[in-house]
Scaffold this active site. Structure first.
Site, PDB file in Angstrom:
ATOM      1  N   ARG A   1      37.362  22.445  48.792  1.00 30.60           N
ATOM      2  CA  ARG A   1      37.664  21.933  47.455  1.00 30.60           C
ATOM      3  C   ARG A   1      39.013  21.182  47.457  1.00 30.60           C
ATOM      4  O   ARG A   1      40.003  21.717  47.949  1.00 30.60           O
ATOM      5  CB  ARG A   1      37.748  23.111  46.482  1.00 30.60           C
ATOM      6  CG  ARG A   1      37.326  22.758  45.062  1.00 30.60           C
ATOM      7  CD  ARG A   1      37.677  23.861  44.130  1.00 30.60           C
ATOM      8  NE  ARG A   1      37.229  25.166  44.606  1.00 30.60           N
ATOM      9  CZ  ARG A   1      36.415  25.954  43.918  1.00 30.60           C
ATOM     10  NH1 ARG A   1      35.943  25.568  42.764  1.00 30.60           N
ATOM     11  NH2 ARG A   1      36.095  27.135  44.387  1.00 30.60           N
TER      12      ARG A   1
ATOM     13  N   GLU B   1      35.007  42.514  53.547  1.00 31.34           N
ATOM     14  CA  GLU B   1      35.002  43.356  54.745  1.00 31.34           C
ATOM     15  C   GLU B   1      34.764  44.864  54.511  1.00 31.34           C
ATOM     16  O   GLU B   1      33.813  45.451  54.995  1.00 31.34           O
ATOM     17  CB  GLU B   1      36.347  43.148  55.466  1.00 31.34           C
ATOM     18  CG  GLU B   1      36.636  44.074  56.616  1.00 31.34           C
ATOM     19  CD  GLU B   1      35.718  43.833  57.797  1.00 31.34           C
ATOM     20  OE1 GLU B   1      35.603  42.696  58.241  1.00 31.34           O
ATOM     21  OE2 GLU B   1      35.114  44.811  58.271  1.00 31.34           O
TER      22      GLU B   1
ATOM     23  N   GLY C   1      29.432  59.202  73.050  1.00 33.98           N
ATOM     24  CA  GLY C   1      28.277  58.973  73.914  1.00 33.98           C
ATOM     25  C   GLY C   1      28.020  60.205  74.752  1.00 33.98           C
ATOM     26  O   GLY C   1      28.227  61.331  74.304  1.00 33.98           O
ATOM     27  N   GLY C   2      27.600  59.974  75.985  1.00 38.73           N
ATOM     28  CA  GLY C   2      27.257  61.098  76.863  1.00 38.73           C
ATOM     29  C   GLY C   2      28.463  61.771  77.494  1.00 38.73           C
ATOM     30  O   GLY C   2      28.332  62.817  78.106  1.00 38.73           O
TER      31      GLY C   2
ATOM     32  N   ASP D   1      33.232  41.212  58.640  1.00 33.42           N
ATOM     33  CA  ASP D   1      33.469  39.768  58.592  1.00 33.42           C
ATOM     34  C   ASP D   1      33.161  39.074  59.915  1.00 33.42           C
ATOM     35  O   ASP D   1      32.123  38.453  60.085  1.00 33.42           O
ATOM     36  CB  ASP D   1      34.922  39.492  58.196  1.00 33.42           C
ATOM     37  CG  ASP D   1      35.151  39.682  56.695  1.00 33.42           C
ATOM     38  OD1 ASP D   1      34.155  39.696  55.951  1.00 33.42           O
ATOM     39  OD2 ASP D   1      36.307  39.802  56.281  1.00 33.42           O
TER      40      ASP D   1
ATOM     41  N   GLN E   1      36.677  34.805  56.020  1.00 31.60           N
ATOM     42  CA  GLN E   1      36.627  35.136  57.444  1.00 31.60           C
ATOM     43  C   GLN E   1      35.242  35.084  58.093  1.00 31.60           C
ATOM     44  O   GLN E   1      35.090  34.581  59.207  1.00 31.60           O
ATOM     45  CB  GLN E   1      37.239  36.533  57.679  1.00 31.60           C
ATOM     46  CG  GLN E   1      37.309  36.891  59.144  1.00 31.60           C
ATOM     47  CD  GLN E   1      38.011  38.194  59.472  1.00 31.60           C
ATOM     48  OE1 GLN E   1      37.945  38.641  60.597  1.00 31.60           O
ATOM     49  NE2 GLN E   1      38.694  38.821  58.536  1.00 31.60           N
TER      50      GLN E   1
HETATM   51  N1  COA Z   1      33.718  21.948  45.464  1.00 30.36           N
HETATM   52  C1  COA Z   1      33.425  22.487  44.270  1.00 30.36           C
HETATM   53  N2  COA Z   1      33.110  23.781  44.090  1.00 30.36           N
HETATM   54  C2  COA Z   1      33.133  24.553  45.184  1.00 30.36           C
HETATM   55  C3  COA Z   1      33.446  24.070  46.464  1.00 30.36           C
HETATM   56  C4  COA Z   1      33.754  22.685  46.571  1.00 30.36           C
HETATM   57  N3  COA Z   1      34.079  22.141  47.728  1.00 30.36           N
HETATM   58  N4  COA Z   1      33.386  25.069  47.338  1.00 30.36           N
HETATM   59  C5  COA Z   1      33.056  26.162  46.648  1.00 30.36           C
HETATM   60  N5  COA Z   1      32.893  25.856  45.344  1.00 30.36           N
HETATM   61  C6  COA Z   1      32.528  26.758  44.240  1.00 30.36           C
HETATM   62  C7  COA Z   1      31.123  27.294  44.402  1.00 30.36           C
HETATM   63  O1  COA Z   1      30.181  26.358  43.958  1.00 30.36           O
HETATM   64  C8  COA Z   1      31.195  28.544  43.569  1.00 30.36           C
HETATM   65  O2  COA Z   1      31.117  28.202  42.191  1.00 30.36           O
HETATM   66  P1  COA Z   1      30.177  28.963  41.116  1.00 30.36           P
HETATM   67  O3  COA Z   1      30.433  30.421  41.282  1.00 30.36           O
HETATM   68  O4  COA Z   1      30.672  28.404  39.810  1.00 30.36           O
HETATM   69  O5  COA Z   1      28.784  28.639  41.388  1.00 30.36           O
HETATM   70  C9  COA Z   1      32.611  29.009  43.870  1.00 30.36           C
HETATM   71  O6  COA Z   1      33.341  27.899  44.300  1.00 30.36           O
HETATM   72  C10 COA Z   1      32.649  29.974  45.050  1.00 30.36           C
HETATM   73  O7  COA Z   1      32.275  31.140  44.605  1.00 30.36           O
HETATM   74  P2  COA Z   1      32.249  32.422  45.547  1.00 30.36           P
HETATM   75  O8  COA Z   1      31.825  32.131  46.921  1.00 30.36           O
HETATM   76  O9  COA Z   1      31.400  33.405  44.846  1.00 30.36           O
HETATM   77  O10 COA Z   1      33.793  32.797  45.617  1.00 30.36           O
HETATM   78  P3  COA Z   1      34.573  34.121  45.201  1.00 30.36           P
HETATM   79  O11 COA Z   1      35.986  33.851  45.562  1.00 30.36           O
HETATM   80  O12 COA Z   1      34.316  34.545  43.816  1.00 30.36           O
HETATM   81  O13 COA Z   1      33.971  35.255  46.150  1.00 30.36           O
HETATM   82  C11 COA Z   1      33.356  36.232  48.256  1.00 30.36           C
HETATM   83  C12 COA Z   1      34.371  35.359  47.485  1.00 30.36           C
HETATM   84  C13 COA Z   1      33.776  36.237  49.710  1.00 30.36           C
HETATM   85  C14 COA Z   1      33.383  37.660  47.700  1.00 30.36           C
HETATM   86  C15 COA Z   1      31.956  35.619  48.093  1.00 30.36           C
HETATM   87  O14 COA Z   1      31.995  34.289  48.514  1.00 30.36           O
HETATM   88  C16 COA Z   1      30.884  36.345  48.863  1.00 30.36           C
HETATM   89  O15 COA Z   1      30.424  37.425  48.485  1.00 30.36           O
HETATM   90  N6  COA Z   1      30.411  35.731  49.965  1.00 30.36           N
HETATM   91  C17 COA Z   1      29.338  36.235  50.751  1.00 30.36           C
HETATM   92  C18 COA Z   1      29.761  37.370  51.596  1.00 30.36           C
HETATM   93  C19 COA Z   1      30.922  37.026  52.486  1.00 30.36           C
HETATM   94  O16 COA Z   1      30.877  36.129  53.290  1.00 30.36           O
HETATM   95  N7  COA Z   1      31.975  37.826  52.348  1.00 30.36           N
HETATM   96  C20 COA Z   1      33.017  37.867  53.329  1.00 30.36           C
HETATM   97  C21 COA Z   1      34.034  36.896  53.174  1.00 30.36           C
HETATM   98  S1  COA Z   1      35.132  37.135  54.537  1.00 30.36           S
END
Ligand code: COA
Length: 420
Positions: free
Chosen positions: A39, A141, A252-253, A173, A18
């Site tokens: 992906r 979130e 607030g106030g 988010d 999000q």
């Molecule tokens: N092709 C190949 N690999 C891809 C890709 C693509 N097009 N797009 C993403 N990936 C891979 C990344 O390289 C990563 O791989 P790695 O961990 O082996 O290096 C993986 O997919 C994505 O990992 P990540 O973003 O950590 O996903 P997650 O599902 O484990 O975690 C979150 C999700 C949201 C918790 C995390 O992305 C996060 O903390 N983001 C930052 C904060 C944030 O925006 N949170 C709010 C989301 S609403």
């Protein structure tokens, strides 16, 4: 699309869930060419989360990804990396909200991105800021709401339900995404002056805290005074050394509270928010049929009212007993009293004013037929954002590759290698 202000800005949308998608969607509404990189085979996880129709993109995805193009690309494969490199060379902004370090692990560190395109603006959302002692944490979130001060200051302060409370609004988010959009546009204007890109980052904790600044104000006041006069705990209960949860207090106030209206026993949203503006006291007394309160020393000043403000709200609630929330607001608006009905999602969905203003819109979709979504909350005199449907996974892959200069055979080879 041609005369939209952000027309000509090309954005690589490497976002998911999000926070990032909300940011890039808004930039797309205003004319940016947003290419969502996903992906192959899977795409953004929200495509398949909380589906209401089998095998069709979920509303979670469609409501955060309108006006974008979708490029499916495996950026862990050499062919995929080569495509991303080309795209970086030709784009203005790359937005990402992967977990900490994911972009570096993929081979696209900030240093590498600058080598490829010194004008590139790299915009990131993370849970915590660079160098923070929690910088390695993945964050969603509600985690951000807890880390940014919202949860500790939202909710009830006594009774069984008195623990920290999460807001339904996406403070962690979408709010972070909105902050990032401001950062991107600032960096873009900066680039027009310097010719150089830069890295823009917003931490979800910081974005939540930015919205909670009035609660930090209250912490500082509490440390000076030992009490907070606008909180329901004042003056009959004790304060600790941290800002308490204030229920539905005005904050607030001017005191305010959520009050029951006719039908509250069966309708969970039969309530209004009522605000007691200091200078509007006389109209309030007239509106609720208590003209004698205007000259009663126990009621005349905010200071005199505060010790029994909850009793005053009780009297107003008694006045509301035979009025629906809409009838009540129709009476109170004539007296210029700041108030509103508590509106359910169902009521908002069917609100003709929101439809007329474009705040809620129907959007065509290739597989759903059409879907309802929240339109632009920002209104311009010379721009009416036209909300278009979200793309299917990889819908624009061939189109984007062709724009990057790949010929038909090369595109076919990319497909054969499962790189796109
Ligand atoms: N092709 C190949 N690999 C891809 C890709 C693509 N097009 N797009 C993403 N990936 C891979 C990344 O390289 C990563 O791989 P790695 O961990 O082996 O290096 C993986 O997919 C994505 O990992 P990540 O973003 O950590 O996903 P997650 O599902 O484990 O975690 C979150 C999700 C949201 C918790 C995390 O992305 C996060 O903390 N983001 C930052 C904060 C944030 O925006 N949170 C709010 C989301 S609403």
């Amino acid at each position: 699309m041609s005369n939209k202000p952000l027309n000509g800005i090309k954005i690589i949308d490497f976002t998911h869930v999000q926070a990032g998608p909300a940011c890039t969607q808004m930039l797309a509404w205003f004319g940016a060419d947003v290419i969502k990189v996903e992906r192959p085979g899977a795409g953004d996880v929200t495509r398949s989360q909380l589906r209401d129709i089998p095998d069709v993109d979920a509303l979670y995805f469609t409501m955060l990804n309108s006006n974008k193009r979708s490029l499916s690309l495996d950026t862990k494969k050499p062919e995929g990396k080569a495509i991303l490199e080309k795209l970086i060379k030709e784009s203005d902004v790359l937005v990402e909200n992967f977990g900490p370090g994911a972009l570096d692990r993929m081979g696209f560190s900030w240093e590498r991105i600058q080598e490829l395109n010194p004008k590139m603006i790299l915009a990131s959302v993370k849970g915590f800021s660079d160098g923070h002692h929690y910088e390695d944490l993945k964050v969603y979130e509600n985690v951000a709401q807890c880390a940014g001060g919202a949860a500790s200051t939202t909710g009830w302060w006594k009774g069984e339900q008195s623990g920290p409370m999460i807001s339904a609004a996406a403070l962690g988010d979408s709010n972070t995404g909105m902050h990032l959009a401001i950062g991107i546009l600032t960096a873009y204007i900066g680039r027009q002056q310097t010719g150089k890109g830069q890295k823009v980052a917003v931490a979800m904790q910081d974005a939540v805290l930015n919205l909670c600044r009035v609660k930090m104000r209250d912490q500082l006041r509490l440390e000076k005074l030992g009490y907070l006069e606008e909180y329901p705990q004042y003056p009959h209960e004790t304060f600790s050394d941290v800002v308490p949860r204030g229920g539905n207090a005005g904050g607030g106030g001017q005191p305010g509270w959520i009050l029951k209206c006719k039908g509250w026993e069966t309708d969970s949203n039969a309530y209004i928010y009522f605000t007691v503006q200091g200078h509007a006291w006389a109209p309030i007394c007239d509106a609720i049929g208590k003209p004698e309160w205007k000259t009663d020393p126990l009621y005349m000043t905010p200071k005199a009212r505060q010790p029994h403000i909850m009793d005053i709200f009780g009297t107003i609630e008694a006045w509301l007993k035979d009025k629906t929330k809409f009838e009540a607001v129709d009476i109170l608006r004539k007296f210029d009293i700041p108030c509103a009905p508590v509106l359910s999602m169902k009521e908002l969905l069917n609100d003709p004013s929101l439809r007329a203003s474009g705040s809620i819109v129907d959007v065509p979709h290739k597989e759903r037929g059409s879907y309802v979504t929240v339109g632009s909350p920002i209104k311009f005199s010379d721009l009416k954002p036209e909300i278009t449907g979200s793309p299917l996974l990889g819908e624009h892959t061939d189109e984007v590759l062709a724009e990057l200069g790949y010929n038909k055979d090369e595109i076919a080879a990319m497909h054969a290698a499962n790189a796109v």
